[in-house]
Design an enzyme around this catalytic site. Structure first.
Site, PDB file in Angstrom:
ATOM      1  N   ARG A  67      39.188  38.336  46.642  1.00 40.21           N
ATOM      2  CA  ARG A  67      40.696  38.168  46.786  1.00 40.21           C
ATOM      3  C   ARG A  67      41.427  39.167  45.882  1.00 40.21           C
ATOM      4  O   ARG A  67      40.707  40.119  45.424  1.00 40.21           O
ATOM      5  CB  ARG A  67      41.079  36.736  46.041  1.00 40.21           C
ATOM      6  CG  ARG A  67      40.844  36.598  44.601  1.00 40.21           C
ATOM      7  CD  ARG A  67      41.164  35.370  44.053  1.00 40.21           C
ATOM      8  NE  ARG A  67      41.405  35.355  42.465  1.00 40.21           N
ATOM      9  CZ  ARG A  67      41.406  34.574  41.682  1.00 40.21           C
ATOM     10  NH1 ARG A  67      41.292  33.168  42.044  1.00 40.21           N
ATOM     11  NH2 ARG A  67      41.449  34.724  40.460  1.00 40.21           N
ATOM     12  N   VAL A 121      29.323  40.214  37.312  1.00 38.85           N
ATOM     13  CA  VAL A 121      29.145  41.485  36.972  1.00 38.85           C
ATOM     14  C   VAL A 121      28.958  42.003  35.190  1.00 38.85           C
ATOM     15  O   VAL A 121      28.545  43.005  34.855  1.00 38.85           O
ATOM     16  CB  VAL A 121      30.455  42.239  37.355  1.00 38.85           C
ATOM     17  CG1 VAL A 121      30.436  42.531  38.861  1.00 38.85           C
ATOM     18  CG2 VAL A 121      31.658  41.637  36.569  1.00 38.85           C
ATOM     19  N   ASN A 173      36.517  46.612  39.707  1.00 44.58           N
ATOM     20  CA  ASN A 173      37.751  45.981  39.794  1.00 44.58           C
ATOM     21  C   ASN A 173      37.734  44.785  39.220  1.00 44.58           C
ATOM     22  O   ASN A 173      38.816  44.149  38.591  1.00 44.58           O
ATOM     23  CB  ASN A 173      38.086  45.744  41.298  1.00 44.58           C
ATOM     24  CG  ASN A 173      39.333  44.753  41.582  1.00 44.58           C
ATOM     25  OD1 ASN A 173      40.565  45.262  41.581  1.00 44.58           O
ATOM     26  ND2 ASN A 173      38.826  43.322  41.968  1.00 44.58           N
ATOM     27  N   TYR A 199      42.024  41.513  26.212  1.00 42.69           N
ATOM     28  CA  TYR A 199      42.373  42.250  27.696  1.00 42.69           C
ATOM     29  C   TYR A 199      42.891  43.566  27.329  1.00 42.69           C
ATOM     30  O   TYR A 199      42.258  44.460  27.931  1.00 42.69           O
ATOM     31  CB  TYR A 199      43.468  41.346  28.286  1.00 42.69           C
ATOM     32  CG  TYR A 199      43.830  41.921  29.758  1.00 42.69           C
ATOM     33  CD1 TYR A 199      43.144  41.628  30.726  1.00 42.69           C
ATOM     34  CD2 TYR A 199      44.915  42.696  29.937  1.00 42.69           C
ATOM     35  CE1 TYR A 199      43.138  42.001  32.098  1.00 42.69           C
ATOM     36  CE2 TYR A 199      45.052  43.057  31.384  1.00 42.69           C
ATOM     37  CZ  TYR A 199      44.148  42.839  32.241  1.00 42.69           C
ATOM     38  OH  TYR A 199      44.497  43.502  33.687  1.00 42.69           O
ATOM     39  N   ALA A 211      42.234  45.437  24.944  1.00 43.59           N
ATOM     40  CA  ALA A 211      41.147  46.194  24.213  1.00 43.59           C
ATOM     41  C   ALA A 211      40.133  46.624  25.314  1.00 43.59           C
ATOM     42  O   ALA A 211      39.783  47.690  25.200  1.00 43.59           O
ATOM     43  CB  ALA A 211      40.411  45.294  23.060  1.00 43.59           C
ATOM     44  N   LYS A 229      40.743  47.236  28.422  1.00 45.60           N
ATOM     45  CA  LYS A 229      41.400  48.142  29.446  1.00 45.60           C
ATOM     46  C   LYS A 229      41.576  49.568  28.796  1.00 45.60           C
ATOM     47  O   LYS A 229      41.629  50.535  29.411  1.00 45.60           O
ATOM     48  CB  LYS A 229      42.933  47.613  30.016  1.00 45.60           C
ATOM     49  CG  LYS A 229      42.589  46.353  30.780  1.00 45.60           C
ATOM     50  CD  LYS A 229      41.781  46.466  31.945  1.00 45.60           C
ATOM     51  CE  LYS A 229      41.784  45.208  32.790  1.00 45.60           C
ATOM     52  NZ  LYS A 229      40.879  45.659  34.027  1.00 45.60           N
ATOM     53  N   ILE A 236      51.282  43.327  39.205  1.00 44.64           N
ATOM     54  CA  ILE A 236      50.903  43.041  40.481  1.00 44.64           C
ATOM     55  C   ILE A 236      50.873  41.733  41.151  1.00 44.64           C
ATOM     56  O   ILE A 236      50.135  40.930  40.155  1.00 44.64           O
ATOM     57  CB  ILE A 236      49.893  43.996  40.902  1.00 44.64           C
ATOM     58  CG1 ILE A 236      49.600  45.455  40.227  1.00 44.64           C
ATOM     59  CG2 ILE A 236      49.590  43.786  42.331  1.00 44.64           C
ATOM     60  CD1 ILE A 236      50.759  46.263  40.840  1.00 44.64           C
TER      61      ILE A 236
HETATM   62  P1  NAP Z   1      42.289  38.188  40.420  1.00 51.25           P
HETATM   63  O1  NAP Z   1      43.024  37.656  41.573  1.00 51.25           O
HETATM   64  O2  NAP Z   1      41.911  37.149  39.543  1.00 51.25           O
HETATM   65  O3  NAP Z   1      40.822  38.503  41.145  1.00 51.25           O
HETATM   66  C1  NAP Z   1      39.861  39.089  40.282  1.00 51.25           C
HETATM   67  C2  NAP Z   1      38.500  38.707  41.162  1.00 51.25           C
HETATM   68  O4  NAP Z   1      37.469  39.057  40.345  1.00 51.25           O
HETATM   69  C3  NAP Z   1      38.372  36.978  41.232  1.00 51.25           C
HETATM   70  O5  NAP Z   1      38.034  36.902  42.560  1.00 51.25           O
HETATM   71  C4  NAP Z   1      37.297  36.747  40.231  1.00 51.25           C
HETATM   72  O6  NAP Z   1      36.729  35.784  40.818  1.00 51.25           O
HETATM   73  C5  NAP Z   1      36.511  37.917  40.388  1.00 51.25           C
HETATM   74  N1  NAP Z   1      35.597  37.910  39.057  1.00 51.25           N
HETATM   75  C6  NAP Z   1      35.974  37.296  37.634  1.00 51.25           C
HETATM   76  N2  NAP Z   1      35.007  37.343  36.846  1.00 51.25           N
HETATM   77  C7  NAP Z   1      33.892  37.734  37.752  1.00 51.25           C
HETATM   78  C8  NAP Z   1      32.531  38.087  37.268  1.00 51.25           C
HETATM   79  N3  NAP Z   1      32.003  37.822  36.183  1.00 51.25           N
HETATM   80  N4  NAP Z   1      31.829  38.894  38.297  1.00 51.25           N
HETATM   81  C9  NAP Z   1      32.244  39.184  39.434  1.00 51.25           C
HETATM   82  N5  NAP Z   1      33.389  38.630  39.976  1.00 51.25           N
HETATM   83  C10 NAP Z   1      34.481  38.032  38.899  1.00 51.25           C
HETATM   84  O7  NAP Z   1      42.680  39.530  39.631  1.00 51.25           O
HETATM   85  P2  NAP Z   1      43.467  40.840  40.155  1.00 51.25           P
HETATM   86  O8  NAP Z   1      44.795  40.487  39.722  1.00 51.25           O
HETATM   87  O9  NAP Z   1      43.321  40.996  41.740  1.00 51.25           O
HETATM   88  O10 NAP Z   1      42.987  41.980  38.967  1.00 51.25           O
HETATM   89  C11 NAP Z   1      41.956  42.931  39.691  1.00 51.25           C
HETATM   90  C12 NAP Z   1      41.760  43.952  38.581  1.00 51.25           C
HETATM   91  O11 NAP Z   1      43.111  44.582  38.218  1.00 51.25           O
HETATM   92  C13 NAP Z   1      41.419  43.463  37.216  1.00 51.25           C
HETATM   93  O12 NAP Z   1      40.606  44.282  36.561  1.00 51.25           O
HETATM   94  C14 NAP Z   1      42.757  43.278  36.489  1.00 51.25           C
HETATM   95  O13 NAP Z   1      42.371  43.264  35.257  1.00 51.25           O
HETATM   96  C15 NAP Z   1      43.431  44.567  36.974  1.00 51.25           C
HETATM   97  N6  NAP Z   1      44.718  44.337  36.820  1.00 51.25           N
HETATM   98  C16 NAP Z   1      45.526  43.518  37.465  1.00 51.25           C
HETATM   99  C17 NAP Z   1      46.973  43.386  37.195  1.00 51.25           C
HETATM  100  C18 NAP Z   1      47.913  42.385  38.054  1.00 51.25           C
HETATM  101  O14 NAP Z   1      49.056  42.502  37.642  1.00 51.25           O
HETATM  102  N7  NAP Z   1      47.484  41.642  38.819  1.00 51.25           N
HETATM  103  C19 NAP Z   1      47.822  44.351  36.521  1.00 51.25           C
HETATM  104  C20 NAP Z   1      46.787  45.555  35.535  1.00 51.25           C
HETATM  105  C21 NAP Z   1      45.467  45.316  35.973  1.00 51.25           C
HETATM  106  P3  NAP Z   1      37.058  34.236  39.706  1.00 51.25           P
HETATM  107  O15 NAP Z   1      38.185  33.807  40.369  1.00 51.25           O
HETATM  108  O16 NAP Z   1      36.184  33.276  40.269  1.00 51.25           O
HETATM  109  O17 NAP Z   1      37.133  34.363  38.184  1.00 51.25           O
END
Ligand code: NAP
Length: 244
Positions: free
Chosen positions: A11, A61, A87, A152, A154, A156, A185
């Site tokens: 997702r 992961v 990711n 978080y 730390a 990143k 996002i």
């Molecule tokens: P998200 O919607 O929470 O999706 C992250 C996915 O990673 C989820 O499906 C989650 O599954 C999975 N996941 C979590 N722990 C895992 C593990 N140990 N092994 C394998 N998969 C795992 O997050 P997102 O917003 O798309 O973010 C994606 C990346 O972008 C992240 O690294 C985040 O830090 C970075 N980011 C996001 C934003 C933002 O504004 N959204 C901003 C800056 C950076 P579960 O739901 O089961 O935990």
């Protein structure tokens, strides 16, 4: 056909990146921590509809042993791994005074150790191939810090250092490594924030809108493309101008 492996891709941003790379013609290896994340979810069908092959590989992961097994399985299934997108990421927010050791350690394991695990195992395949692209998801929180996110931010910031190190170690083997640093996002991760927190963030964004997952996927697509063959060790902010 080249293969892209995207962690945490059931997702959110990961799924959008997977779909975009499928449109670019890559076979796709999806990953998430649990099978349940793929139930009631049509991401695999949507990717296959692009005419490429797609399989899911369930693994945590943050586990070194699971990461090694998963990378081996992907290589066996597809023959090569040409693009790795680190990711998968989580938040466990709290002010420093109230942050538990468990909150800190969990975020470091999932966000940071995972990048070591996957870069090591996929990187060794890419070195032998003498080509590859590694793209890491950092965050503006790792560049500027963010109250309530010591754990978080730390991880990143660490990812930025890891990106530059991998770029230096693997560059001579034709492997590039770059990071993208998203701002705010719209995903399940940011849905958790209060309306007050969202309004505060919006106020700081020059473009006065939150980012869409496609805003990230487009830049990742460029970094995975031939056009980005001489770009390495860079961090591209995708934040609508949150800080300049
Ligand atoms: P998200 O919607 O929470 O999706 C992250 C996915 O990673 C989820 O499906 C989650 O599954 C999975 N996941 C979590 N722990 C895992 C593990 N140990 N092994 C394998 N998969 C795992 O997050 P997102 O917003 O798309 O973010 C994606 C990346 O972008 C992240 O690294 C985040 O830090 C970075 N980011 C996001 C934003 C933002 O504004 N959204 C901003 C800056 C950076 P579960 O739901 O089961 O935990």
């Amino acid at each position: 056909m080249a293969t892209a492996f995207i962690t945490g891709s059931a997702r959110g941003i990961g799924a959008a990146i997977a779909l975009r790379l499928a449109k670019d013609g890559f076979n796709i290896a999806l990953n998430d921590i649990s099978e349940a994340m793929f139930e009631d979810n049509d991401i695999i069908d949507r990717i296959r509809a692009e005419g490429v092959e797609c399989e899911k590989f369930i693994c945590d992961v943050s586990s070194y042993a699971e990461a090694e097994k998963t990378v081996k399985a992907i290589k066996e299934r597809f023959g090569s791994i040409d693009v790795l997108v680190n990711n998968a990421g989580i938040t466990r927010d709290g002010l420093l005074a109230r942050m538990s050791e468990e909150q800190y350690d969990t975020v470091v394991a999932v966000n940071q150790k995972s990048v070591f695990n996957m870069s090591k195992f996929v990187g060794s395949i890419m070195m032998r191939q003498r080509s590859g692209r590694i793209i890491n998801l950092a965050s503006v929180a790792g560049v500027y810090g963010n109250a309530g996110q010591m754990n978080y931010s730390a991880t990143k910031a660490a990812i930025i250092g890891m990106t530059k190190t991998v770029a230096k170690e693997l560059g001579s083997r034709g492997v590039t490594c770059n990071a993208v640093a998203p701002g705010f996002i719209k995903t399940p991760m940011t849905d958790k924030l209060t309306d007050e927190q969202k309004a505060m963030m919006l106020n700081q964004i020059a473009m006065k809108r939150f980012g869409e997952v496609e805003d990230i996927a487009g830049v990742v697509s460029f970094l995975a493309s031939k056009d980005a063959g001489y770009v390495t060790g860079q961090v591209i902010e995708i934040s609508g101008g949150i800080m300049m």
